[in-house]
Design an enzyme around this catalytic site. Structure first.
Site, PDB file in Angstrom:
ATOM      1  N   CYS A 151     -22.041 -46.022  -9.143  1.00 22.90           N
ATOM      2  CA  CYS A 151     -23.316 -46.034  -9.866  1.00 22.90           C
ATOM      3  C   CYS A 151     -23.256 -46.853 -11.142  1.00 22.90           C
ATOM      4  O   CYS A 151     -24.283 -47.319 -11.641  1.00 22.90           O
ATOM      5  CB  CYS A 151     -23.771 -44.615 -10.162  1.00 22.90           C
ATOM      6  SG  CYS A 151     -22.618 -43.668 -11.178  1.00 22.90           S
ATOM      7  N   GLU A 204     -27.721 -37.100 -12.451  1.00 21.73           N
ATOM      8  CA  GLU A 204     -26.870 -38.276 -12.634  1.00 21.73           C
ATOM      9  C   GLU A 204     -27.269 -39.287 -11.572  1.00 21.73           C
ATOM     10  O   GLU A 204     -26.877 -39.163 -10.407  1.00 21.73           O
ATOM     11  CB  GLU A 204     -25.398 -37.884 -12.515  1.00 21.73           C
ATOM     12  CG  GLU A 204     -24.912 -36.938 -13.608  1.00 21.73           C
ATOM     13  CD  GLU A 204     -24.947 -37.557 -14.991  1.00 21.73           C
ATOM     14  OE1 GLU A 204     -24.970 -38.802 -15.096  1.00 21.73           O
ATOM     15  OE2 GLU A 204     -24.952 -36.808 -15.979  1.00 21.73           O
TER      16      GLU A 204
END
Length: 498
Positions: A245, A211
């Site tokens: 993110c 991720e």
């Protein structure tokens, strides 16, 4: 250090091999322990995150703890159905057989968390591993020092130590862990470190979930509600002081609406955080001096539309919007990961799509538009982990949507059932009755009868064809005839044999 971690892995392997994690009741018991743990650690965790990032407890609660708790509740509700064998259709040649997918646990897994949402980025993968029946080692990020101490304390108190361990430490600890063979590695963090994890995993052919992140673009066209778009974009950018993110990284706004967009962005920042965000209890700080100094270098005073205030002593950077930015500006190179937002303008949407397609594939693409044609065009032409239309961040709240990147922004996905699937191996199972062997005699040598070969071919293989109702009915009729012939032949054979 490596020997210590090898011993831990061996102990977890022994527990896994015993089958203790396989029953539904055990998995559910550990999920219930996590639910209790979240309640018990809440106050200490809020204080720890405030110490690390000066983040308001309400924001920590909504974007970290409660979000994790929601995913946990969804998993507890659906775990039994996820664990069930998934039966699939068979072809005519195997019509009497059972064919299904068994979701078996991968084994002993490693979860490497990140510092920006410490609980969520450790617990949500762990929830998936527990649901799948895996054992796990969890390493919180050392960057969030206070939070990692609290997490280890409560993880050790509430989780079964025979199956789940928490280790803390710096990059040397992570390096030592990566030298060990695991059955799956789940990593959240930067692209650079993600490549290191992938290389280490490749040594053992270990599957990975990465991720990562990247530069998440925002497109704002002239048909959308500019005021609402400005509010949602700035909220998405300022949550956690931009250290997310999936935060908007840069904005392409239609030239006719750019000035209004920036004007409304400024208004909404003042509404959310006051005239001086530094005095607001609702605005977090940059995690440490290294990241602070990196971000400060990206702020060119000549390009500041509003914001630009910094305080080195407290690692404060105000919500900052930059204008007169070009695609070759330094700030357009790497992921910003802070409360700085460049706004560029465009006249031809094709130039925007071409630019985004020329970059690494983003984790999320945001589009604000009421133009259905443009929505369709962006969906079909821009590859991204997620496409979020007319909002920011909120796709994370949908447990039925897998979350993950594509290409440079990540490998694999999780959240909801996707977390369970990430830590499961889908084993294909075909269960054929031991009887009626005469039916199978059609497939064995000698291949001396052409009619037998034709029958096997038509029964056992799919043929390339253009689907149509008429063709489907014809195929059904032919296959039924062949099947009836085959079974009649088999029964006659059985009868003559006995």
């Amino acid at each position: 250090m490596a020997a210590e971690f090898t011993d831990i892995r061996d102990e977890l392997q022994e527990s896994f091999d015993s089958g203790v994690t396989l029953p539904y009741e055990y998995r559910m018991s550990q999920l219930k322990q996590i639910a209790k743990m979240i309640k018990a650690m809440e106050k200490e965790y809020f204080d720890a995150v405030y110490k690390d990032m000066r983040k308001h407890p309400m924001e920590t609660n909504g974007t970290d703890l409660r979000f994790t708790e929601s995913d946990l509740g969804y998993a507890m509700k659906h775990l039994k159905s996820w664990m069930s064998d998934e039966y699939v259709k068979t072809d005519i040649a195997n019509k009497l057989d059972s064919a299904y997918i068994q979701h078996e646990p991968k084994g002993v897994v490693l979860i490497l968390g990140a510092w920006n949402y410490p609980i969520m980025l450790c617990l949500m993968p762990l929830i998936g591993a527990i649901c799948a029946g895996c054992c796990a080692v969890v390493k919180p990020s050392e960057v969030c020092e206070a939070a990692s101490v609290v997490m280890k304390k409560y993880f050790d108190l509430y989780l079964d130590p025979k199956c789940y361990r928490t280790v803390t430490g710096d990059a040397k600890v992570a390096t030592a862990l990566l030298k060990i063979r695991w059955d799956h590695i789940f990593f959240t963090g930067s692209v650079g470190v993600g490549k290191i994890v992938a290389r280490a995993a490749a040594e053992h052919l270990t599957p990975v979930t990465l991720e990562l992140g990247g530069k998440c673009p925002v497109i704002v066209d002239e048909t959308t509600n500019i005021d609402t778009a400005a509010k949602r974009i700035m909220w998405g950018k300022c949550v956690n002081a931009g250290q997310t993110c999936i935060a908007p990284d840069y904005v392409f706004c239609h030239k006719s609406k750019r000035e209004k967009l920036i004007e409304r962005m400024k208004v909404h920042v003042e509404t959310m955080y006051g005239d001086d965000p530094e005095k607001s209890e609702s605005f977090a700080r940059i995690i440490n001096p290294r990241h602070f100094n990196r971000l400060v270098k990206l702020i060119n005073p000549d390009n500041v539309a509003f914001g630009g205030a910094v305080n080195e002593e407290t690692c404060y950077i105000s919500p900052t919007v930059l204008q007169n930015i070009t695609t070759d500006s330094d700030i357009m190179e790497d992921e910003i990961f802070g409360p700085i937002l460049p706004v560029l303008d465009y006249e031809d949407i094709n130039t925007v799509i071409k630019y985004i397609r020329s970059r690494e594939k983003p984790l999320v693409c945001y589009l604000f538009s009421n133009n259905s044609k443009l929505v369709t065009e962006v969906k079909s032409k821009v590859s991204s982990g997620t496409l979020d239309i007319n909002d920011c961040l909120m796709h994370m709240m949908v447990p039925t949507l897998p979350f993950g990147g594509v290409g440079n922004s990540g490998i694999g996905s999780y959240h909801g059932k996707a977390s369970f699937e990430t830590f499961s191996h889908n084993k294909s199972v075909l269960h054929k009755p031991i009887g009626m062997e005469s039916v199978n005699n059609l497939r064995y040598p000698p291949y001396d009868a052409e009619w037998k070969q034709n029958l096997v071919f038509h029964l056992a293989y799919y043929k390339p064809s253009i689907p149509s109702f008429a063709r489907g009915m014809a195929k059904y009729t032919v296959y039924s005839t062949f099947a009836a012939t085959a079974f009649a032949y088999a029964y006659a054979w059985n009868y003559n044999d006995h």
